[in-house]
Design a protein around this motif. Structure first.
Motif, PDB file in Angstrom:
ATOM      1  N   LYS A  45      -1.952  12.137 -10.927  1.00 28.90           N
ATOM      2  CA  LYS A  45      -1.271  13.440 -10.983  1.00 28.90           C
ATOM      3  C   LYS A  45      -2.075  14.561 -10.341  1.00 28.90           C
ATOM      4  CE  LYS A  45      -2.685  14.307 -15.780  1.00 28.90           C
ATOM      5  NZ  LYS A  45      -3.418  15.572 -15.692  1.00 28.90           N
ATOM      6  N   ASP A  46      -3.396  14.447 -10.313  1.00 34.28           N
ATOM      7  CA  ASP A  46      -4.201  15.503  -9.690  1.00 34.28           C
ATOM      8  C   ASP A  46      -4.064  15.507  -8.171  1.00 34.28           C
ATOM      9  OD1 ASP A  46      -5.086  16.343 -12.146  1.00 34.28           O
ATOM     10  OD2 ASP A  46      -6.890  15.098 -12.104  1.00 34.28           O
ATOM     11  N   GLN A  47      -3.470  14.439  -7.626  1.00 34.36           N
ATOM     12  CA  GLN A  47      -3.289  14.346  -6.176  1.00 34.36           C
ATOM     13  C   GLN A  47      -1.881  14.751  -5.737  1.00 34.36           C
ATOM     14  OE1 GLN A  47      -4.553  10.410  -4.839  1.00 34.36           O
ATOM     15  NE2 GLN A  47      -5.984  10.271  -6.554  1.00 34.36           N
ATOM     16  N   ILE A  48      -1.052  15.173  -6.678  1.00 34.90           N
ATOM     17  CA  ILE A  48       0.328  15.519  -6.331  1.00 34.90           C
ATOM     18  C   ILE A  48       0.344  16.766  -5.443  1.00 34.90           C
ATOM     19  CG2 ILE A  48       2.590  16.186  -7.226  1.00 34.90           C
ATOM     20  CD1 ILE A  48       1.853  14.809  -9.843  1.00 34.90           C
ATOM     21  N   PRO A  49       0.923  16.680  -4.251  1.00 33.75           N
ATOM     22  CA  PRO A  49       1.022  17.876  -3.405  1.00 33.75           C
ATOM     23  C   PRO A  49       2.039  18.858  -3.976  1.00 33.75           C
ATOM     24  CG  PRO A  49       2.158  16.022  -2.385  1.00 33.75           C
ATOM     25  CD  PRO A  49       1.466  15.480  -3.596  1.00 33.75           C
ATOM     26  N   LYS A  50       1.897  20.130  -3.642  1.00 31.96           N
ATOM     27  CA  LYS A  50       2.785  21.167  -4.176  1.00 31.96           C
ATOM     28  C   LYS A  50       4.246  20.876  -3.878  1.00 31.96           C
ATOM     29  CE  LYS A  50      -0.503  25.018  -4.173  1.00 31.96           C
ATOM     30  NZ  LYS A  50      -0.797  26.360  -3.618  1.00 31.96           N
ATOM     31  N   ARG A  51       4.528  20.365  -2.684  1.00 33.97           N
ATOM     32  CA  ARG A  51       5.923  20.144  -2.283  1.00 33.97           C
ATOM     33  C   ARG A  51       6.606  19.094  -3.152  1.00 33.97           C
ATOM     34  NH1 ARG A  51       2.904  17.046   1.186  1.00 33.97           N
ATOM     35  NH2 ARG A  51       3.573  14.882   1.436  1.00 33.97           N
ATOM     36  N   SER A  52       5.808  18.297  -3.883  1.00 31.13           N
ATOM     37  CA  SER A  52       6.377  17.173  -4.624  1.00 31.13           C
ATOM     38  C   SER A  52       6.372  17.370  -6.131  1.00 31.13           C
ATOM     39  CB  SER A  52       5.601  15.889  -4.289  1.00 31.13           C
ATOM     40  OG  SER A  52       5.648  15.613  -2.914  1.00 31.13           O
ATOM     41  N   LYS A  53       5.806  18.477  -6.615  1.00 29.68           N
ATOM     42  CA  LYS A  53       5.648  18.626  -8.062  1.00 29.68           C
ATOM     43  C   LYS A  53       6.976  18.616  -8.815  1.00 29.68           C
ATOM     44  CE  LYS A  53       1.073  20.646  -8.241  1.00 29.68           C
ATOM     45  NZ  LYS A  53       0.205  21.771  -8.672  1.00 29.68           N
ATOM     46  N   GLU A  54       7.978  19.293  -8.280  1.00 32.52           N
ATOM     47  CA  GLU A  54       9.283  19.315  -8.951  1.00 32.52           C
ATOM     48  C   GLU A  54       9.930  17.937  -8.952  1.00 32.52           C
ATOM     49  OE1 GLU A  54      10.679  21.677 -10.798  1.00 32.52           O
ATOM     50  OE2 GLU A  54       8.757  22.684 -10.524  1.00 32.52           O
ATOM     51  N   PHE A  65       1.823  15.274 -19.056  1.00 36.90           N
ATOM     52  CA  PHE A  65       0.921  15.793 -18.035  1.00 36.90           C
ATOM     53  C   PHE A  65      -0.358  16.355 -18.639  1.00 36.90           C
ATOM     54  CE2 PHE A  65       4.674  15.650 -15.257  1.00 36.90           C
ATOM     55  CZ  PHE A  65       4.097  15.080 -14.132  1.00 36.90           C
ATOM     56  N   GLY A  66      -0.403  16.482 -19.959  1.00 38.20           N
ATOM     57  CA  GLY A  66      -1.635  16.888 -20.624  1.00 38.20           C
ATOM     58  C   GLY A  66      -2.634  15.754 -20.750  1.00 38.20           C
ATOM     59  N   PHE A  67      -2.170  14.524 -20.611  1.00 36.47           N
ATOM     60  CA  PHE A  67      -3.076  13.374 -20.654  1.00 36.47           C
ATOM     61  C   PHE A  67      -3.803  13.236 -19.324  1.00 36.47           C
ATOM     62  CE2 PHE A  67      -0.384  12.303 -24.215  1.00 36.47           C
ATOM     63  CZ  PHE A  67      -1.214  11.609 -25.070  1.00 36.47           C
ATOM     64  N   GLY A 107       0.795  -1.215   0.000  1.00 36.09           N
ATOM     65  CA  GLY A 107       0.000   0.000   0.000  1.00 36.09           C
ATOM     66  C   GLY A 107       0.829   1.267   0.000  1.00 36.09           C
ATOM     67  N   LEU A 108       1.894   1.304  -0.805  1.00 36.28           N
ATOM     68  CA  LEU A 108       2.776   2.462  -0.777  1.00 36.28           C
ATOM     69  C   LEU A 108       2.428   3.518  -1.824  1.00 36.28           C
ATOM     70  CD1 LEU A 108       6.261   0.793  -0.250  1.00 36.28           C
ATOM     71  CD2 LEU A 108       4.686   1.702   1.447  1.00 36.28           C
ATOM     72  N   LYS A 109       1.337   3.312  -2.575  1.00 33.66           N
ATOM     73  CA  LYS A 109       1.008   4.275  -3.627  1.00 33.66           C
ATOM     74  C   LYS A 109       0.843   5.681  -3.066  1.00 33.66           C
ATOM     75  CE  LYS A 109      -1.023   1.299  -7.131  1.00 33.66           C
ATOM     76  NZ  LYS A 109      -2.226   0.966  -7.935  1.00 33.66           N
ATOM     77  N   GLN A 110       0.300   5.754  -1.837  1.00 36.50           N
ATOM     78  CA  GLN A 110       0.070   7.079  -1.263  1.00 36.50           C
ATOM     79  C   GLN A 110       1.368   7.780  -0.907  1.00 36.50           C
ATOM     80  OE1 GLN A 110      -0.448   4.210   0.165  1.00 36.50           O
ATOM     81  NE2 GLN A 110       0.011   4.239   2.369  1.00 36.50           N
TER      82      GLN A 110
END
Length: 395
Positions: free
Chosen positions: A125-134, A274-276, A97-100
């Motif tokens: 990708k819509d669940q990516i927190p701001k701190r992790s986007k880069e 990321f457009g998909f 259960g490490l997907k989160q």
């Protein structure tokens, strides 16, 4: 392989709970490195006995393994071959259960780039927190660069070998240099002292025929339903490679029950990915109808439909439209979805109906695409290519 090594390998395969039974076969323990392997594997395959992931450091000696995730990933990457690392990472995601946790920056830095894992990230990708986007972008960039290294030169070579290659021009141009002809006609000018050919004459392709009216148009119509993750990644990167070539006009369209034209994003494969929006339904007929408006010169149009063919719209209308496009003179190819490291996944009944129209319809390994492109752009028989491809798969 000696008997001791053989026993040690079986001990690693069967896990920690088999240790006592192997002990009865003699004093054959694990080496220090094998002990680390055993602990790393136990963290996901023997979770009840080892404690799995959680707080605390790694146990010493032959005690239970309870590593922190990032340390565990570091151990796995140092102990196992790259191919095994991706398998173990995938099992960790599904079994533990490490997907989160995959969007944690520290974790992403330790993950081995893997297409299947990238598919999972794109779906979430819509669940990516701001701190992790880069960190996520950097991870996807690694995969893009890896696939580019595998495909870019072969694809560009295939296209330049096929498009506008018949005539030569007296006008010199480094970009239009005909390497094959130049080398073959100057072999007699090989300089033994310099160990190289010193050409007396260079041959250049005629670039005057690369006007808009004579350019090939390549359309990639890509299904973005949930099963398409791996195919979407390869399609995006291939689209960007083709879009960078002045001799082609490239369009890329994504669809589920809606349609998104992503052509403007094709200068950056990461932005394109990321457009998909992976995970929707499927209306193939609607998307193919949208792409038809880009067919201006059918004889110079190569249309790739990349899909699992699980049509949720009007199946009869979709088949009629495919027949109409083929009869107009377009070179039409259906590339079936790839999943789980290259396993084809598709609606077999629909694939048979498309193939019956003499439209090539097959699961093409990405490494085969350059050869397919070259044949298509040269107007060669793609059904023969398909037969050759199927024979190679059987071997």
């Amino acid at each position: 392989m000696d008997e001791t090594t053989h026993i040690q390998r079986w001990r690693l395969i069967l896990g920690q709970e088999s240790g006592s039974r192997f002990g009865q076969m003699g004093d054959v323990g694990l080496s220090e490195q094998q002990d680390l392997m055993d602990q790393a594997l136990a963290a996901i395959y023997n979770r009840q006995e080892s404690g799995g992931f959680g707080a605390g450091g790694r146990g010493a000696g032959k005690g239970p393994s309870n590593p922190q995730i990032t340390r565990w990933l570091g151990d796995v990457r140092s102990l196992f071959d790259k191919d095994l690392v991706t398998v173990i990472q995938g099992d960790a995601m599904t079994r533990c259960g490490l997907k989160q946790l995959i969007f944690e920056p520290e974790l992403l830095e330790n993950l081995e780039p893997d297409v299947n894992l990238a598919s999972t990230i794109l779906m979430l990708k819509d669940q990516i927190p701001k701190r992790s986007k880069e960190s996520v972008r950097a991870f996807i960039q690694k995969i893009v660069e890896e696939i580019n290294r595998l495909l870019e030169q072969d694809i560009k070579r295939a296209v330049t070998a096929a498009v506008n290659r018949r005539k030569h021009s007296p006008i010199p141009s480094a970009a239009a240099l005909d390497y094959k002809t130049t080398i073959s006609r100057n072999l007699k000018h090989y300089n033994q002292e310099l160990h190289t050919i010193v050409p007396e004459h260079f041959y250049f392709f005629d670039r005057t025929s690369t006007t808009a009216a004579n350019k090939w148009t390549v359309i990639l119509d890509v299904d973005q339903s949930g099963s398409m993750g791996e195919s979407v990644i390869y399609s995006s990167i291939i689209s960007c490679i083709l879009a960078s070539m002045a001799s082609l006009t490239t369009r890329i369209v994504a669809f589920d029950t809606n349609i998104v034209d992503l052509t403007e994003k094709s200068d950056d494969p990461v932005d394109l990915l990321f457009g998909f929006q992976l995970g929707g339904g499927t209306d193939i007929d609607r998307s193919v109808a949208y792409c038809q408006k880009f067919i201006e010169n059918p004889a110079k149009t190569l249309f790739f439909l990349i899909s699992d063919l699980e049509e949720g719209g009007n199946r009869a209308a979709f088949l009629r439209r495919m027949q109409e496009i083929k009869e107009s003179g377009v070179t039409l190819v259906c590339l079936l979805a790839l999943a789980d490291g290259g396993r084809p996944y598709y609606d077999a009944q629909m694939a048979q109906k498309i193939a019956a129209m003499h439209i090539p319809c097959f699961a093409c390994n990405p490494q085969m695409l350059p050869a397919l492109l070259e044949r298509a752009l040269k107007g060669q028989d793609l059904q023969q290519f398909q037969k050759e491809f199927e024979k190679k798969k059987e071997k």
